[in-house]
Design a protein around this motif. Structure first.
Motif, mmCIF file in Angstrom:
data_model
loop_
_atom_site.group_PDB
_atom_site.id
_atom_site.type_symbol
_atom_site.label_atom_id
_atom_site.label_comp_id
_atom_site.label_asym_id
_atom_site.label_seq_id
_atom_site.Cartn_x
_atom_site.Cartn_y
_atom_site.Cartn_z
ATOM 1 N N ILE A 61 0.658 -1.189 0.081
ATOM 2 C CA ILE A 61 -0.065 0.039 0.092
ATOM 3 C C ILE A 61 0.940 1.383 0.144
ATOM 4 O O ILE A 61 0.493 2.186 -0.676
ATOM 5 N N ALA A 62 1.947 0.994 0.827
ATOM 6 C CA ALA A 62 2.864 2.337 0.872
ATOM 7 C C ALA A 62 3.494 2.501 -0.434
ATOM 8 O O ALA A 62 3.778 3.839 -0.879
ATOM 9 N N ALA A 63 3.945 1.644 -1.163
ATOM 10 C CA ALA A 63 4.626 1.608 -2.523
ATOM 11 C C ALA A 63 3.677 2.265 -3.355
ATOM 12 O O ALA A 63 4.131 3.117 -4.281
ATOM 13 N N CYS A 64 2.571 1.925 -3.421
ATOM 14 C CA CYS A 64 1.528 2.268 -4.336
ATOM 15 C C CYS A 64 1.289 3.887 -4.197
ATOM 16 O O CYS A 64 1.217 4.765 -4.899
ATOM 17 N N ASP A 65 1.368 4.307 -2.586
ATOM 18 C CA ASP A 65 1.361 5.840 -2.361
ATOM 19 C C ASP A 65 2.390 6.300 -2.972
ATOM 20 O O ASP A 65 2.193 7.851 -3.248
ATOM 21 N N ILE A 66 3.494 5.863 -3.102
ATOM 22 C CA ILE A 66 4.819 7.052 -3.488
ATOM 23 C C ILE A 66 4.977 6.745 -4.885
ATOM 24 O O ILE A 66 6.212 7.035 -5.397
ATOM 25 N N GLY A 67 4.377 5.717 -5.586
ATOM 26 C CA GLY A 67 4.480 5.376 -6.889
ATOM 27 C C GLY A 67 5.531 4.514 -7.344
ATOM 28 O O GLY A 67 6.242 4.257 -8.122
ATOM 29 N N ASP A 68 6.039 3.690 -6.287
ATOM 30 C CA ASP A 68 6.873 2.642 -6.434
ATOM 31 C C ASP A 68 6.346 1.334 -7.024
ATOM 32 O O ASP A 68 6.076 0.301 -5.985
ATOM 33 N N LEU A 69 6.047 1.316 -8.168
ATOM 34 C CA LEU A 69 5.164 0.153 -8.609
ATOM 35 C C LEU A 69 5.852 -1.320 -8.546
ATOM 36 O O LEU A 69 5.507 -2.215 -8.437
ATOM 37 N N ASP A 70 7.011 -0.993 -8.990
ATOM 38 C CA ASP A 70 7.750 -2.331 -8.921
ATOM 39 C C ASP A 70 7.958 -2.993 -7.484
ATOM 40 O O ASP A 70 7.618 -4.428 -7.408
ATOM 41 N N LEU A 71 8.094 -2.122 -6.640
ATOM 42 C CA LEU A 71 8.059 -2.693 -4.910
ATOM 43 C C LEU A 71 6.534 -3.220 -4.787
ATOM 44 O O LEU A 71 6.277 -4.214 -4.297
ATOM 45 N N CYS A 105 -2.603 -1.254 -6.597
ATOM 46 C CA CYS A 105 -1.580 -1.126 -7.860
ATOM 47 C C CYS A 105 -2.214 -0.773 -9.119
ATOM 48 O O CYS A 105 -1.506 -0.006 -9.710
ATOM 49 N N LEU A 106 -3.316 -1.083 -9.683
ATOM 50 C CA LEU A 106 -3.863 -0.946 -10.836
ATOM 51 C C LEU A 106 -4.223 0.743 -10.740
ATOM 52 O O LEU A 106 -3.703 1.337 -11.779
ATOM 53 N N GLU A 107 -4.724 1.123 -9.750
ATOM 54 C CA GLU A 107 -4.907 2.513 -9.571
ATOM 55 C C GLU A 107 -3.610 3.366 -9.616
ATOM 56 O O GLU A 107 -3.589 4.329 -10.383
ATOM 57 N N ALA A 108 -2.385 2.746 -8.999
ATOM 58 C CA ALA A 108 -1.070 3.607 -9.051
ATOM 59 C C ALA A 108 -0.479 3.560 -10.143
ATOM 60 O O ALA A 108 -0.033 4.514 -10.752
ATOM 61 N N ALA A 109 -1.062 2.659 -11.234
ATOM 62 C CA ALA A 109 -0.559 2.579 -12.586
ATOM 63 C C ALA A 109 -1.334 3.402 -13.473
ATOM 64 O O ALA A 109 -0.920 3.415 -14.659
ATOM 65 N N GLY A 110 -2.272 4.019 -12.964
ATOM 66 C CA GLY A 110 -3.382 4.667 -13.752
ATOM 67 C C GLY A 110 -4.123 4.060 -14.524
ATOM 68 O O GLY A 110 -4.984 4.539 -15.445
#
Length: 287
Positions: A61-71, A105-110
């Motif tokens: 969740i935190a990785a999605c928040d900062i845009g670190d999609l790989d993590l 994760c999908l949201e974070a990826a747009g």
């Protein structure tokens, strides 16, 4: 972790496990902190299975928040492919636990369309899933085009959020000021919300709707209903405030009469004419 230990102390002690626990327990939004300590924590071989799963979810969740999609994707993969054989901690791809993280994760990826589809599945499984409804609302808010505003309005109405629905329809009115149907929907929302001021706004938009489209029956009915609703709301307020609404009361009565005559004319000669006449007669007698 003792009760006296605060977050700065835990950080200075490099107590990675309890840093994450503290953030979870206090529901803090510290994504960078979680990612930094979480990466180190996951390298620990002494981390228990349940704690590892909780940490993976938190870091994802935190990785999605900062845009670190790989993590985020790495954490998501580790969640459904654990090294442990503890069956009670196995998370399947069909579980709501996994789907919530996948959608984030999908949201974070747009990829809002796919994320929305996942939330739809969660809502189909459990219509009262407030988390999924909230996230879908956020997706629509991130896409401020007309179609999104309309979908968001419908979602607000589904949970009786009339204030939110009115805001969405107001945005639609700005984009389509000559659309009679949008003015109608907005007027209906204000009418349902209740209160003198909302009743006035309802009357305003429904009057605009019939002006734009004189054949909009829904708007004509709504206009009569909004005017009646306004009169009912005025009766609820104090005598001093009621006197300030004298002009509005007269306008409402005229609108009921005018709208009623219009509807009678529209239905004249049809099978519904008697029903419409009876309903409107009842309304006029109550004035």
């Amino acid at each position: 972790m003792g009760p006296e230990e605060d977050l700065p102390t835990l950080i200075s002690q490099k107590d990675h496990l309890n840093v994450l626990r503290y953030v979870r327990a206090h529901q803090l939004r510290e994504p960078n902190l979680v990612v930094n300590h979480g990466k180190i924590l996951l390298q620990s071989k002494s981390l228990g299975d349940a704690e590892r799963l909780a940490s993976l979810e938190q870091i994802c969740i935190a990785a999605c928040d900062i845009g670190d999609l790989d993590l985020a994707e790495s954490c998501l993969d580790s969640i459904v492919n654990p090294t442990s054989n503890n069956k009670s901690l196995i998370v399947t791809k069909q579980s709501s636990r996994y789907r919530k993280l996948l959608a984030l994760c999908l949201e974070a990826a747009g990829n809002y369309e796919s994320a929305g589809a996942v939330y739809d599945i969660l809502l189909q499984d459990n219509p009262s899933n407030a988390y999924a409804a909230k996230r879908k609302y956020c997706i629509l808010a991130a896409q401020p085009d007309l179609a999104a505003w309309n979908q968001m309005a419908e979602m607000c109405l589904s949970v009786s959020d009339f204030k939110g629905a009115a805001y969405c329809y107001e945005e639609l009115v700005l984009g389509c000021p000559l659309d009679s149907n949008i003015h109608t929907k907005l007027g209906e929302v204000y009418c349902t919300a209740g209160g003198v001021e909302n009743a006035k706004l309802a009357r305003k938009h429904l009057a605009q709707a019939v002006q734009l489209d004189p054949n909009n029956l829904r708007a004509w009915y709504g206009l009569v209903a909004a005017a009646e609703g306004y009169l009912e709301e005025v009766e609820k307020i104090s005598k001093n405030k009621r006197e300030a609404e004298d002009e509005g009361v007269e306008v409402a009565k005229e609108l009921i009469k005018f709208g009623g005559e219009k509807l009678v004319g529209i239905y004249k000669g049809t099978k519904l004419a008697k029903v419409v006449n009876a309903v409107l007669k009842e309304s006029s007698e109550s004035l």
